[in-house]
Write an enzyme that holds these catalytic residues in place. Structure first.
Site, short mmCIF file in Angstrom:
data_model
loop_
_atom_site.label_atom_id
_atom_site.label_comp_id
_atom_site.label_asym_id
_atom_site.label_seq_id
_atom_site.Cartn_x
_atom_site.Cartn_y
_atom_site.Cartn_z
N TYR A 124 -0.17 20.96 -10.29
CA TYR A 124 -0.15 21.74 -9.22
C TYR A 124 1.29 22.36 -8.75
O TYR A 124 1.62 23.20 -8.40
CB TYR A 124 -0.47 20.85 -8.04
CG TYR A 124 -1.98 21.29 -7.64
CD1 TYR A 124 -2.50 21.94 -6.59
CD2 TYR A 124 -2.94 20.37 -8.48
CE1 TYR A 124 -3.82 22.12 -6.40
CE2 TYR A 124 -4.16 20.41 -8.06
CZ TYR A 124 -4.69 21.26 -7.22
OH TYR A 124 -6.07 21.42 -6.90
N HIS A 127 -6.14 23.66 -2.89
CA HIS A 127 -5.88 22.55 -2.17
C HIS A 127 -7.35 22.06 -1.49
O HIS A 127 -7.81 20.68 -1.47
CB HIS A 127 -4.77 22.16 -1.46
CG HIS A 127 -3.54 21.73 -2.29
ND1 HIS A 127 -2.97 22.61 -2.95
CD2 HIS A 127 -3.05 20.72 -2.35
CE1 HIS A 127 -2.00 22.00 -3.61
NE2 HIS A 127 -1.92 20.65 -3.32
#
Length: 246
Positions: free
Chosen positions: A30, A45
């Site tokens: 990420y 997310h």
């Protein structure tokens, strides 16, 4: 190319690799996606949405275990595999890795040594697959009067039904077309493993050897984005058995 082998050169050897390490690798992925494309990282997310990427467990060229320790010791370099059905995710992650090749995981320092793209197999139906990260499938069961998360096993028919439905959801997200039904899976070998995916949160998942056949699009969705659930936190990546590299 949307599947990669990522080799890491450690600063020190031997290096420790905790058994419960998926959340650390997920964090790296990420962060590197966000470095190149912050909007894309944020879009990945929200829960309950197929993320369409997965990754393997972290491996080492050589490893040894110490009795009772929650880690193994690696030597000769570390590596893991990354796969996605979305080229933009691959572009952002790999681009972020190459922009900042210094990597710190679980207090061990590495440098990205090689990023190798891997060719996709031409046909998947009928092949034998081996997990590179275990497959997780959950449902809700009433326990102590309340619906609670329940980790399914390959001995339960619902395990296969939910894998197929999950593949159909991925297919819809990838192709924006009505997903086909044709999917069969026969488990040849199964070994459970319990992971702490976050502090205090555990998941029982399965290292499997299995044969699958059916619609090539459904199988490709699983091959690229992972079989089962929670692929974006390191579950469900597979390779074809017999291929030296994933």
């Amino acid at each position: 190319m949307v599947r990669f082998l990522i080799r890491l050169q450690p600063e020190n050897e031997p290096f420790k690799v905790p058994f419960n390490h998926q959340h650390k690798l997920q964090g790296l992925i990420y962060r590197r996606i966000g470095r190149v494309n912050p909007e894309l990282s944020l879009s990945l997310h929200p829960p309950k949405v197929p993320k369409l990427f997965t990754f393997s467990l972290f491996m080492a060229e050589k490893r040894r275990f110490e009795r009772g320790k929650p880690y193994f010791l690696g030597e000769g370099g570390g590596f893991f595999y990354f796969s996605t059905a979305v080229p933009g995710i691959a572009e952002a992650f790999i681009g972020g890795l190459l922009q900042k090749p210094e990597v710190e995981l679980w207090n061990e320092k590495f440098v990205v040594k090689e990023v190798k793209s891997l060719a996709e197999p031409k046909k998947l139906s009928g092949k034998k697959f081996v997990t590179l990260s275990p497959i997780a499938v959950t449902t809700k069961r009433v326990q102590f009067g309340k619906p609670r998360s329940y980790d399914l096993s390959p001995s339960e028919p619902e395990f296969y039904e939910l894998i197929r439905e999950n593949l159909r959801e991925k297919y819809l997200a990838i192709y924006a077309e009505r997903p086909p039904e044709e999917f069969e899976m026969k488990v040849l070998n199964a070994k459970p493993k319990r992971f702490e995916v976050k502090p205090g949160i555990f998941q029982v998942a399965w290292h499997l050897v299995f044969r699958a056949k059916g619609d090539e699009g459904l199988l490709k969705a699983g091959y690229l984005a992972g079989f089962g659930e929670k692929n974006s936190i390191g579950f469900g990546m597979v390779k074809i058995d017999g291929r030296r590299r994933a």
